[in-house]
Design a protein around this motif. Structure first.
Motif, PDB file in Angstrom:
ATOM      1  N   LYS A 129       0.829  -1.214   0.000  1.00 45.52           N
ATOM      2  CA  LYS A 129       0.000   0.000   0.000  1.00 45.52           C
ATOM      3  C   LYS A 129       0.863   1.263   0.000  1.00 45.52           C
ATOM      4  O   LYS A 129       0.547   2.245  -0.680  1.00 45.52           O
ATOM      5  CB  LYS A 129      -0.923   0.001   1.220  1.00 45.52           C
ATOM      6  N   ILE A 130       1.959   1.228   0.757  1.00 45.94           N
ATOM      7  CA  ILE A 130       2.834   2.403   0.818  1.00 45.94           C
ATOM      8  C   ILE A 130       3.564   2.578  -0.511  1.00 45.94           C
ATOM      9  O   ILE A 130       3.721   3.706  -0.998  1.00 45.94           O
ATOM     10  CB  ILE A 130       3.808   2.277   2.004  1.00 45.94           C
ATOM     11  N   LYS A 131       3.989   1.472  -1.129  1.00 42.93           N
ATOM     12  CA  LYS A 131       4.635   1.582  -2.446  1.00 42.93           C
ATOM     13  C   LYS A 131       3.637   2.037  -3.513  1.00 42.93           C
ATOM     14  O   LYS A 131       4.000   2.779  -4.438  1.00 42.93           O
ATOM     15  CB  LYS A 131       5.288   0.249  -2.825  1.00 42.93           C
ATOM     16  N   LYS A 132       2.400   1.638  -3.366  1.00 41.26           N
ATOM     17  CA  LYS A 132       1.353   2.117  -4.282  1.00 41.26           C
ATOM     18  C   LYS A 132       1.187   3.623  -4.146  1.00 41.26           C
ATOM     19  O   LYS A 132       1.100   4.344  -5.146  1.00 41.26           O
ATOM     20  CB  LYS A 132       0.038   1.402  -3.977  1.00 41.26           C
ATOM     21  N   LYS A 133       1.164   4.107  -2.896  1.00 43.99           N
ATOM     22  CA  LYS A 133       1.065   5.552  -2.654  1.00 43.99           C
ATOM     23  C   LYS A 133       2.284   6.272  -3.222  1.00 43.99           C
ATOM     24  O   LYS A 133       2.162   7.345  -3.837  1.00 43.99           O
ATOM     25  CB  LYS A 133       0.938   5.819  -1.147  1.00 43.99           C
ATOM     26  N   LEU A 134       3.463   5.675  -3.029  1.00 44.67           N
ATOM     27  CA  LEU A 134       4.691   6.258  -3.562  1.00 44.67           C
ATOM     28  C   LEU A 134       4.596   6.427  -5.074  1.00 44.67           C
ATOM     29  O   LEU A 134       4.880   7.514  -5.604  1.00 44.67           O
ATOM     30  CB  LEU A 134       5.885   5.365  -3.196  1.00 44.67           C
TER      31      LEU A 134
END
Length: 503
Positions: A352-357
């Motif tokens: 999820k954090i890499k998606k946001k990134l």
């Protein structure tokens, strides 16, 4: 108690590098004799706070008085000025020890500045955690006398002291590494700063500033562009750090002071909480950092993050916070372990954090570092991610920095050199990243492929193949270590999910 003479810094002789190294050795030999000092984790901080006071007196107080004899107000007043107690030869023994323990340190810890620029705030933050560990007032006198022989009377002297101090910091890092603290090697600092293409007037933050390596490199890269006092003051204000632990905070503040920043803008506190509680005015243009990884944050920190992004893995929390801390158009260079790049499931917090990134930023480059860059602290393979908050990622370039010919990895005695990044710098394509080409060390992956993989960024060099017959035993062991770290990451994610479900 009174000073016998007022020192005239401009008449003091300079201190050569060899002379300075000799004085530092004498200082450490003196501290070894004291029963209260247990190794370099005690000795180096003791020497650092004394050097800080001596440097502050020479670099800030005396220079301030020379420039404005009638209007300058000292941050440290009588009888706590260096000249009031440190230059008095017969002020020794229990009398000196009692003064330092009961008066000097409490007074400095209680200083309050009038505004954010007031150096008294830096002094008080440092000395709130300072303890004089020397039990012998006589040996303390000897140590102060040695420090008194170090002079800060010219730019050359400051440069010399900074050079020697960095060698002290390296030893400090070696000691701390055994207790779980990993520090960024100077070549990595320098490479990340250089490839961030800093500009005067940009705000630059390291939210895990440690001993100040990134901040010093950023300052050194920009100070040559300064033409006016206004620009100089702005640059000092734009070099910012946050550090949670007292010892790195002291060492980092001293490091910046020696490099010419009289009132370092490093805050003591939890960077994760500070970034979560920041406002629009706190956003920055550039983040340069190597956040802690493999650690676990306490529940109060984890709860400060939104549902769906709560994890105890420190590296993930730093990356999430940095995405919010950057201004639109801002950019970041950050060190992350392979485990953070690995895909851990589409609905995992890491994914999820890499998606946001990749949605908020252009993740334009991942530099894969060779084995052993962080030796001897850890053998965990690491990477540098470069991204800009300019819109979604379309493609990600990867570059695998090769080991020098004949080397299987870096070690403590044979560490990485800045020159080892030369091939990557040549390939980079300048500030606009123009003319990049796929080659033996470089490859490009469309964002759509990364999204389809569940945001797996741990993408191996496709040009090297994976023929086990041609891989050394060391490479096979490294691969096993990498796999174990990825499994550990999965287990941590699973545990965090279970804990969140119980709340």
């Amino acid at each position: 108690m009174a000073a016998t003479t007022k020192r005239e810094a401009e008449k003091s002789p300079g201190t050569s590098q060899s002379r300075l190294a000799s004085l530092i050795k004498s200082a450490r030999d003196t501290m070894r004799k004291d029963a209260g000092m247990n190794g370099d984790l005690d000795r180096l901080p003791q020497l650092s706070w004394l050097l800080f006071l001596k440097a502050f007196d020479g670099r800030v107080e005396q220079e301030g008085e020379a420039l404005d004899p009638d209007g300058y107000r000292r941050a440290i007043e009588e009888p706590y000025r260096w000249e009031d107690w440190a230059t008095v030869p017969d002020f020794s023994g229990d009398e000196l020890k009692s003064f330092v323990n009961d008066k000097l340190i409490p007074h400095l810890a209680g200083l309050v500045g009038d505004d954010a620029e007031d150096p008294r705030n830096v002094i008080s933050t440092i000395f709130k955690d300072v303890v004089n560990r020397m039990q012998s007032g006589t040996l303390l006198r000897d140590l102060v006398d040695i420090v008194n022989q170090i002079h800060f009377v010219s730019a050359d002297d400051i440069h010399t002291m900074a050079f020697v101090y960095e060698s002290i910091l390296k030893e400090m890092r070696d000691v701390a590494g055994g207790s779980g603290e990993f520090y960024t090697p100077r070549p990595v600092n320098r490479f990340m700063v250089q490839q961030s293409f800093l500009e005067l007037g940009e705000s630059i933050l390291d939210p895990a500033s440690g001993t100040g390596g990134f901040l010093v490199q950023a300052y050194e890269a920009l100070k040559g562009q300064v033409k006016t006092d206004t620009q100089r003051r702005r640059l000092h204000k734009d070099i910012r750090g946050i550090e949670k632990k007292p010892l790195p905070y002291l060492l980092g503040s001293m490091n910046l002071l020696l490099h010419g920043i009289d009132a370092p803008h490093i805050r003591r506190g939890s960077a994760l909480l500070e970034m979560r509680n920041s406002n629009a005015a706190d956003k920055v243009d550039v983040v340069l950092t190597n956040p802690p990884f493999g650690g676990e944050e306490e529940a109060t920190v984890v709860k400060a993050f939104p549902d769906g992004f709560r994890t105890q893995e420190t590296a993930w929390l730093f990356l999430y916070s940095i995405l919010d801390q950057l201004k639109l158009g801002g950019r970041c260079a950050i060190v992350l372990p392979n485990g953070s790049l690995f895909a851990v499931g589409e609905n995992s917090i890491g994914a999820k954090i890499k998606k946001k990134l990749m949605k908020d930023c252009n993740l334009h480059t991942v530099v894969r570092l060779p084995q052993g860059v962080f030796a001897p602290y850890t053998q965990i393979p690491s990477n540098i991610l470069f991204f800009e908050k300019t819109g979604p990622t379309q493609e990600v370039w990867f570059y695998e920095v090769p080991l020098p010919e004949g080397r299987r990895g870096y070690t403590k005695t044979k560490p990485m050199r800045f020159e080892d990044f030369e091939s990557c710098v040549d390939w980079w394509g300048g500030k606009q990243r123009e003319g990049r080409e796929v080659g033996e060390q470089a490859w490009v992956v469309p964002a759509s492929d990364i999204i389809a993989s569940g945001f797996n960024l741990d993408i191996a060099n496709p040009h090297l193949g994976d023929d086990l017959k041609h891989r050394t035993p060391e490479e096979l062991v490294d691969e096993l270590v990498k796999t174990e770290m990825e499994i550990l990451g999965l287990l941590k994610e699973l545990r965090s999910g279970l804990e969140s479900a119980d709340e």
